[in-house]
Design a protein around this motif. Structure first.
Motif, PDB file in Angstrom:
ATOM      1  N   ASN A  90       0.814  -1.215   0.000  1.00  9.13           N
ATOM      2  CA  ASN A  90       0.000   0.000   0.000  1.00  9.13           C
ATOM      3  C   ASN A  90       0.848   1.266   0.000  1.00  9.13           C
ATOM      4  OD1 ASN A  90       1.073  -0.212   2.526  1.00  9.13           O
ATOM      5  ND2 ASN A  90      -0.864  -0.143   3.640  1.00  9.13           N
ATOM      6  N   GLY A  91       2.132   1.137  -0.368  1.00 13.88           N
ATOM      7  CA  GLY A  91       3.035   2.280  -0.395  1.00 13.88           C
ATOM      8  C   GLY A  91       3.891   2.427   0.839  1.00 13.88           C
ATOM      9  N   ILE A  92       3.601   1.691   1.906  1.00 13.53           N
ATOM     10  CA  ILE A  92       4.376   1.779   3.146  1.00 13.53           C
ATOM     11  C   ILE A  92       5.386   0.642   3.187  1.00 13.53           C
ATOM     12  CG2 ILE A  92       4.268   1.705   5.662  1.00 13.53           C
ATOM     13  CD1 ILE A  92       1.514   2.951   5.486  1.00 13.53           C
ATOM     14  N   ARG A  93       6.637   0.988   3.525  1.00 14.29           N
ATOM     15  CA  ARG A  93       7.698  -0.006   3.683  1.00 14.29           C
ATOM     16  C   ARG A  93       8.418   0.213   5.012  1.00 14.29           C
ATOM     17  NH1 ARG A  93      11.821   1.118   0.579  1.00 14.29           N
ATOM     18  NH2 ARG A  93      11.097   3.038  -0.411  1.00 14.29           N
ATOM     19  N   ALA A  94       8.949  -0.859   5.570  1.00 18.11           N
ATOM     20  CA  ALA A  94       9.778  -0.784   6.771  1.00 18.11           C
ATOM     21  C   ALA A  94      11.021  -1.628   6.549  1.00 18.11           C
ATOM     22  CB  ALA A  94       9.005  -1.282   8.003  1.00 18.11           C
ATOM     23  N   GLU A  95      12.161  -1.161   7.078  1.00 14.64           N
ATOM     24  CA  GLU A  95      13.407  -1.884   6.832  1.00 14.64           C
ATOM     25  C   GLU A  95      14.405  -1.657   7.957  1.00 14.64           C
ATOM     26  OE1 GLU A  95      14.820  -0.144   3.129  1.00 14.64           O
ATOM     27  OE2 GLU A  95      16.182   1.172   4.242  1.00 14.64           O
ATOM     28  N   VAL A  96      15.391  -2.538   8.013  1.00 13.03           N
ATOM     29  CA  VAL A  96      16.562  -2.354   8.860  1.00 13.03           C
ATOM     30  C   VAL A  96      17.757  -2.120   7.941  1.00 13.03           C
ATOM     31  CG1 VAL A  96      15.732  -3.646  10.844  1.00 13.03           C
ATOM     32  CG2 VAL A  96      16.874  -4.866   8.995  1.00 13.03           C
ATOM     33  N   MET A 129      20.235   1.243  11.489  1.00 16.44           N
ATOM     34  CA  MET A 129      19.070   2.119  11.561  1.00 16.44           C
ATOM     35  C   MET A 129      17.812   1.309  11.248  1.00 16.44           C
ATOM     36  SD  MET A 129      20.567   5.124  12.060  1.00 16.44           S
ATOM     37  CE  MET A 129      19.327   6.351  11.651  1.00 16.44           C
ATOM     38  N   GLY A 130      16.702   1.750  11.813  1.00 13.94           N
ATOM     39  CA  GLY A 130      15.381   1.270  11.418  1.00 13.94           C
ATOM     40  C   GLY A 130      14.663   2.386  10.676  1.00 13.94           C
ATOM     41  N   LEU A 154      11.920   8.217   7.075  1.00  7.06           N
ATOM     42  CA  LEU A 154      12.508   8.647   8.336  1.00  7.06           C
ATOM     43  C   LEU A 154      13.128   7.432   9.006  1.00  7.06           C
ATOM     44  CD1 LEU A 154       9.697  10.973   9.751  1.00  7.06           C
ATOM     45  CD2 LEU A 154      11.871  11.698   8.750  1.00  7.06           C
ATOM     46  N   GLY A 155      14.228   7.646   9.734  1.00  7.23           N
ATOM     47  CA  GLY A 155      14.893   6.539  10.404  1.00  7.23           C
ATOM     48  C   GLY A 155      15.499   6.938  11.727  1.00  7.23           C
ATOM     49  N   ALA A 156      15.723   5.943  12.577  1.00  8.95           N
ATOM     50  CA  ALA A 156      16.380   6.143  13.864  1.00  8.95           C
ATOM     51  C   ALA A 156      17.201   4.903  14.168  1.00  8.95           C
ATOM     52  CB  ALA A 156      15.358   6.403  14.969  1.00  8.95           C
ATOM     53  N   GLY A 157      18.297   5.087  14.915  1.00 10.55           N
ATOM     54  CA  GLY A 157      19.144   3.947  15.238  1.00 10.55           C
ATOM     55  C   GLY A 157      20.327   4.344  16.085  1.00 10.55           C
ATOM     56  N   TYR A 158      21.439   3.643  15.895  1.00 10.02           N
ATOM     57  CA  TYR A 158      22.638   3.831  16.710  1.00 10.02           C
ATOM     58  C   TYR A 158      23.851   3.818  15.785  1.00 10.02           C
ATOM     59  CZ  TYR A 158      25.359   3.626  21.043  1.00 10.02           C
ATOM     60  OH  TYR A 158      26.177   3.924  22.099  1.00 10.02           O
ATOM     61  N   VAL A 159      24.698   4.844  15.900  1.00  7.34           N
ATOM     62  CA  VAL A 159      25.853   4.990  15.014  1.00  7.34           C
ATOM     63  C   VAL A 159      27.101   5.276  15.843  1.00  7.34           C
ATOM     64  CG1 VAL A 159      26.914   6.495  13.271  1.00  7.34           C
ATOM     65  CG2 VAL A 159      24.565   5.700  12.960  1.00  7.34           C
ATOM     66  N   TRP A 160      28.177   4.582  15.506  1.00  2.92           N
ATOM     67  CA  TRP A 160      29.475   4.844  16.124  1.00  2.92           C
ATOM     68  C   TRP A 160      30.264   5.828  15.254  1.00  2.92           C
ATOM     69  CZ3 TRP A 160      26.950   0.321  16.484  1.00  2.92           C
ATOM     70  CH2 TRP A 160      26.848  -0.276  17.752  1.00  2.92           C
ATOM     71  N   THR A 161      30.817   6.848  15.868  1.00  5.81           N
ATOM     72  CA  THR A 161      31.663   7.823  15.177  1.00  5.81           C
ATOM     73  C   THR A 161      33.106   7.607  15.619  1.00  5.81           C
ATOM     74  OG1 THR A 161      29.853   9.414  15.111  1.00  5.81           O
ATOM     75  CG2 THR A 161      32.077  10.265  14.739  1.00  5.81           C
ATOM     76  N   GLU A 162      34.008   7.474  14.648  1.00  2.44           N
ATOM     77  CA  GLU A 162      35.414   7.170  14.943  1.00  2.44           C
ATOM     78  C   GLU A 162      36.323   8.221  14.323  1.00  2.44           C
ATOM     79  OE1 GLU A 162      38.714   3.611  14.132  1.00  2.44           O
ATOM     80  OE2 GLU A 162      36.736   3.532  13.202  1.00  2.44           O
ATOM     81  N   TRP A 163      37.241   8.740  15.114  1.00  3.62           N
ATOM     82  CA  TRP A 163      38.343   9.553  14.596  1.00  3.62           C
ATOM     83  C   TRP A 163      39.574   8.660  14.578  1.00  3.62           C
ATOM     84  CZ3 TRP A 163      38.766  15.411  16.069  1.00  3.62           C
ATOM     85  CH2 TRP A 163      37.613  16.059  15.614  1.00  3.62           C
ATOM     86  N   GLN A 164      40.077   8.383  13.367  1.00  2.28           N
ATOM     87  CA  GLN A 164      41.210   7.478  13.230  1.00  2.28           C
ATOM     88  C   GLN A 164      42.426   8.250  12.726  1.00  2.28           C
ATOM     89  OE1 GLN A 164      41.604   4.872   9.858  1.00  2.28           O
ATOM     90  NE2 GLN A 164      41.998   3.128  11.191  1.00  2.28           N
ATOM     91  N   GLY A 165      43.503   8.182  13.488  1.00  2.00           N
ATOM     92  CA  GLY A 165      44.755   8.800  13.074  1.00  2.00           C
ATOM     93  C   GLY A 165      44.666  10.303  12.892  1.00  2.00           C
ATOM     94  N   VAL A 166      43.762  10.953  13.612  1.00  2.00           N
ATOM     95  CA  VAL A 166      43.629  12.402  13.486  1.00  2.00           C
ATOM     96  C   VAL A 166      44.798  13.074  14.212  1.00  2.00           C
ATOM     97  CG1 VAL A 166      42.199  14.412  14.021  1.00  2.00           C
ATOM     98  CG2 VAL A 166      41.133  12.285  13.249  1.00  2.00           C
ATOM     99  N   ARG A 167      45.453  13.997  13.512  1.00  2.00           N
ATOM    100  CA  ARG A 167      46.603  14.680  14.095  1.00  2.00           C
ATOM    101  C   ARG A 167      46.711  16.068  13.466  1.00  2.00           C
ATOM    102  NH1 ARG A 167      51.315  13.382  16.812  1.00  2.00           N
ATOM    103  NH2 ARG A 167      53.092  14.739  16.418  1.00  2.00           N
ATOM    104  N   ALA A 168      46.954  17.061  14.312  1.00  2.00           N
ATOM    105  CA  ALA A 168      47.110  18.434  13.837  1.00  2.00           C
ATOM    106  C   ALA A 168      48.082  19.153  14.762  1.00  2.00           C
ATOM    107  CB  ALA A 168      45.768  19.156  13.825  1.00  2.00           C
TER     108      ALA A 168
END
Length: 387
Positions: A90-96, A129-130, A154-168
């Motif tokens: 009917n036009g509505i979808r749900a996914e992971v 995300m869902g 629209l979606g919601a979930g859990y995300v990991w953010t990584e800073w790898q080898g950042v140097r300044a």
């Protein structure tokens, strides 16, 4: 904001690319709602929006000498995702969804250590995300037979953010301190999606669609462990940086509906024969969720009225039907409106109302059996039977 404007421009270009497909028509090219299990994947351009950074230090001797505010900029990077979903017909979808993004750090400033030089490192994000989507049926807006299905999600979930080898490294005016980070942190994430699907059924690839979409993904501010080091690599101070994390992505991908029902077959044209007997049964079809008569429908009703006069029938049965895309109660009322519309047209064509028997069966007598919720054009009909 410049990154945001670039993302909107790219999404607009993708939308415009759909134009030449608008001329395709017919049952094979018509976009149909996704029904049942599907898998999807895609990849493309990702831009992390310029981030404001808050520095939370660990109480070392430089605490009174360094400002807490800074900024970070990122180069354009890559985003990829894969998803498993279900279409309700009917036009509505749900996914992971599982997703991954990667961008190089382009510049870091602030903390009263600017300017920084020797910038290096990456920001990566990955998570699950869902999502909930709504596929827009253009036929309801007067664009019948369109092969393109726009959608919003629209979606919601859990995300990991990584800073790898950042140097300044700061300029020598402040003892050449270097900011370094190798850490990750997970936080709640949310996203908004706008896209279009291009089904490939006209090429014999039923259930397969090309997708083009724009996605905005944001997270609650992550907390990344960070150190300030002296030229001899000793730690001058440590704490956490808290960068804003907003992503703009333009993606191209594929979606495959594993059990998509076939499109309705083209109507059969009976071969012409000499001196045909008057037809006894006529079928009048209707658009989805409509009870008004099309030009073709009025033509068929006129033929039924003409045959009724030629055959001198004593009774005309008019039976209304509906498909299973609505509730049974609603479909019962809809089939009644359709039957009444056909009966009214017969009267206008010179048939006495007393010769017409009107009945309505809702979704109980489908011409083509379907699952509940499926839109089936051949079931949206009124049958005229001459007795």
């Amino acid at each position: 904001m410049s990154s945001f404007r670039r993302a909107l421009l790219a999404a607009t270009i993708l939308s415009a690319a759909a134009g030449p497909w608008g001329g395709l028509a017919g049952a094979e090219a018509r976009a149909q709602p996704v029904t049942g299990l599907y898998i999807a994947g895609g990849g493309g351009w990702n831009q992390v929006q310029d981030a404001d950074i808050a520095l939370r230090r660990g109480g070392y001797q430089l605490q009174s000498s360094i400002d807490n505010a800074g900024t970070a900029r990122f180069d354009a990077g890559f985003a990829g995702l894969a998803s498993l979903g279900w279409g309700f017909g009917n036009g509505i979808r749900a996914e992971v969804e599982g997703n991954y993004r990667e961008n190089d750090v382009n510049a870091i400033g602030g903390f009263d250590l600017s300017p920084f030089i020797g910038i290096q490192g990456k920001q990566r994000s990955y998570g699950a995300m869902g999502n909930v989507f709504y596929d827009i049926d253009l036929a309801r807006y007067g664009i019948a037979g369109s092969p393109v299905t726009p959608y919003l999600g629209l979606g919601a979930g859990y995300v990991w953010t990584e800073w790898q080898g950042v140097r300044a490294a700061s300029v020598p005016s402040f003892s050449r301190l270097s900011l370094t980070a190798n850490d990750s942190d997970g936080q709640f994430a949310y996203q908004a999606i706008a896209g279009m699907a291009f089904p490939l059924g006209q090429f014999g690839l039923r259930g397969l669609s090309v997708t083009a979409e724009y996605r905005f993904l944001g997270t609650v501010t992550p907390k990344i462990q960070t150190e300030l080091r002296r030229p001899d690599n000793s730690v001058a101070d440590r704490g956490k940086v808290e960068p804003d994390n907003y992503n703009h992505a333009v993606l191209v991908g594929l979606r495959y509906a594993l059990f998509q029902p076939p499109p309705a077959p083209a109507p059969m044209v009976a071969p012409a024969v000499e001196a045909p007997a008057p037809a006894r049964t006529f079928l009048v079809f209707f658009d989805w969720d409509r009870a008004d008569l099309t030009g073709r429908a009025r033509q068929i009703i006129g033929e039924a009225a003409q045959n009724a006069r030629r055959a001198a029938v004593t009774r005309i049965e008019v039976a209304g039907h509906a498909d299973r895309s609505g509730t049974p109660a609603y479909n019962q009322r809809l089939s009644q409106r359709r039957a009444d519309a056909v009966a009214g047209e017969l009267v206008a064509r010179g048939i006495a109302r007393s010769d017409i028997a009107v009945s309505a069966y809702g979704e109980s007598r489908p011409l083509v059996p379907t699952a509940d919720g499926v839109r089936e054009p051949q079931n949206r009909r009124v049958e005229i039977v001459l007795r």
